[in-house]
Design an enzyme around this catalytic site. Structure first.
Site, PDB file in Angstrom:
ATOM      1  N   SER A  52       0.823  -1.215   0.000  1.00  0.00           N
ATOM      2  CA  SER A  52       0.000   0.000   0.000  1.00  0.00           C
ATOM      3  C   SER A  52       0.856   1.264   0.000  1.00  0.00           C
ATOM      4  O   SER A  52       2.024   1.255   0.392  1.00  0.00           O
ATOM      5  CB  SER A  52      -0.908   0.017   1.230  1.00  0.00           C
ATOM      6  OG  SER A  52      -1.628  -1.186   1.328  1.00  0.00           O
TER       7      SER A  52
HETATM    8  N1  SAH Z   1      -0.481  -5.235   4.119  1.00  0.00           N
HETATM    9  C1  SAH Z   1       0.172  -5.527   2.863  1.00  0.00           C
HETATM   10  C2  SAH Z   1      -0.729  -5.126   1.710  1.00  0.00           C
HETATM   11  C3  SAH Z   1      -0.951  -6.304   0.843  1.00  0.00           C
HETATM   12  S1  SAH Z   1      -2.221  -6.152  -0.373  1.00  0.00           S
HETATM   13  C4  SAH Z   1       1.536  -4.900   2.786  1.00  0.00           C
HETATM   14  O1  SAH Z   1       1.926  -4.147   3.695  1.00  0.00           O
HETATM   15  O2  SAH Z   1       2.265  -5.168   1.840  1.00  0.00           O
HETATM   16  C5  SAH Z   1      -3.463  -7.188   0.324  1.00  0.00           C
HETATM   17  C6  SAH Z   1      -3.150  -8.642   0.488  1.00  0.00           C
HETATM   18  O3  SAH Z   1      -4.345  -9.269   0.939  1.00  0.00           O
HETATM   19  C7  SAH Z   1      -2.715  -9.383  -0.763  1.00  0.00           C
HETATM   20  O4  SAH Z   1      -1.449  -9.942  -0.564  1.00  0.00           O
HETATM   21  C8  SAH Z   1      -3.793 -10.467  -0.924  1.00  0.00           C
HETATM   22  O5  SAH Z   1      -3.290 -11.701  -1.412  1.00  0.00           O
HETATM   23  C9  SAH Z   1      -4.321 -10.611   0.482  1.00  0.00           C
HETATM   24  N2  SAH Z   1      -5.659 -11.212   0.630  1.00  0.00           N
HETATM   25  C10 SAH Z   1      -6.724 -11.119  -0.198  1.00  0.00           C
HETATM   26  N3  SAH Z   1      -7.759 -11.834   0.296  1.00  0.00           N
HETATM   27  C11 SAH Z   1      -7.341 -12.389   1.463  1.00  0.00           C
HETATM   28  C12 SAH Z   1      -7.948 -13.236   2.444  1.00  0.00           C
HETATM   29  N4  SAH Z   1      -9.211 -13.689   2.320  1.00  0.00           N
HETATM   30  N5  SAH Z   1      -7.202 -13.591   3.519  1.00  0.00           N
HETATM   31  C13 SAH Z   1      -5.917 -13.171   3.671  1.00  0.00           C
HETATM   32  N6  SAH Z   1      -5.296 -12.377   2.765  1.00  0.00           N
HETATM   33  C14 SAH Z   1      -5.995 -11.986   1.683  1.00  0.00           C
END
Ligand code: SAH
Length: 204
Positions: A52
């Site tokens: 993000s």
């Molecule tokens: N907090 C992260 C942002 C990652 S983007 C950072 O600091 O880099 C959001 C993430 O949520 C993605 O990697 C995606 O694979 C994950 N995601 C999507 N659906 C999900 C679910 N049901 N459970 C866990 N993770 C999920």
């Protein structure tokens, strides 16, 4: 990044700003985007997912108003960057990622950097993580169309949850607080997150 993107836009918590000084975002960004690691934007981390925008990470973190004794649940480990920022501010971070390769990479990286207070797992974060519940704070970094019931249940009394909710690419960041067993909701910011999906890739 800290002055231009965070302080100038209203991030006030010194603890949050200090966490950003300490955690090096370039360590969480793939090689080919490293030169842009401190830019004012989200960046690809593979598998169609993103780390993000720094401001959004800071905004969500500040909104949780963490204490050093808090246990936090994160849904969507991704690169592990948000988990590292949280780990600077609270006791323990439990973080769930649904894409195995991303979760494993983040786990390795966080261990290498030296975080011993982040516990990760691969799984569907829609269901939360019952074993360690209730959580003083919950942060969701992927967007469902409704707030998952299990996450509401796993939030401690007096706890806070920050979560993007809405259709793909049109979402509101919602801050919830549990008071006397009731959830108070506040829309705080329009945002754009990747969708929350289940194990077959269906959007929640
Ligand atoms: N907090 C992260 C942002 C990652 S983007 C950072 O600091 O880099 C959001 C993430 O949520 C993605 O990697 C995606 O694979 C994950 N995601 C999507 N659906 C999900 C679910 N049901 N459970 C866990 N993770 C999920």
């Amino acid at each position: 990044m800290i002055y231009e993107q965070l302080e100038k836009r209203g991030i006030k918590s010194q603890q949050v700003l200090d966490a950003f000084r300490k955690v090096k975002r370039h360590q969480f960004v793939p090689e080919e985007y490293r030169s842009m690691a401190y830019a004012d934007q989200a960046l690809p981390i593979g598998k169609g997912q993103t780390i993000s925008q720094p401001y959004i990470v800071a905004y969500m973190t500040e909104a949780l108003d963490l204490k050093s004794t808090d246990c936090v649940l994160e849904v969507g480990t991704g690169s592990g960057y948000q988990a590292a920022i949280l780990a600077e501010l609270c006791d323990t971070v439990y973080s769930i990622e649904i894409i195995e390769s991303l979760g494993n990479n983040a786990k390795k990286l966080l261990k290498k950097i030296g975080y011993s207070n982040i516990v990760t797992k691969i799984g569907d974060g829609y269901q939360g993580w019952k074993t360690h519940a209730p959580y003083d704070a919950i942060i969701v970094t992927c967007a469902p169309t409704q707030i998952p019931e299990p996450l509401k249940d796993q939030l401690a009394e007096g706890g806070r949850m920050i979560i993007p909710v809405g259709e793909q690419y049109v979402q509101e960041l919602i801050l919830l607080e549990k008071k006397n067993g009731q959830l108070r909701k506040k829309k705080v910011l329009p945002v754009m997150f990747v969708p929350m999906v289940n194990e077959t890739g269906r959007i929640y």
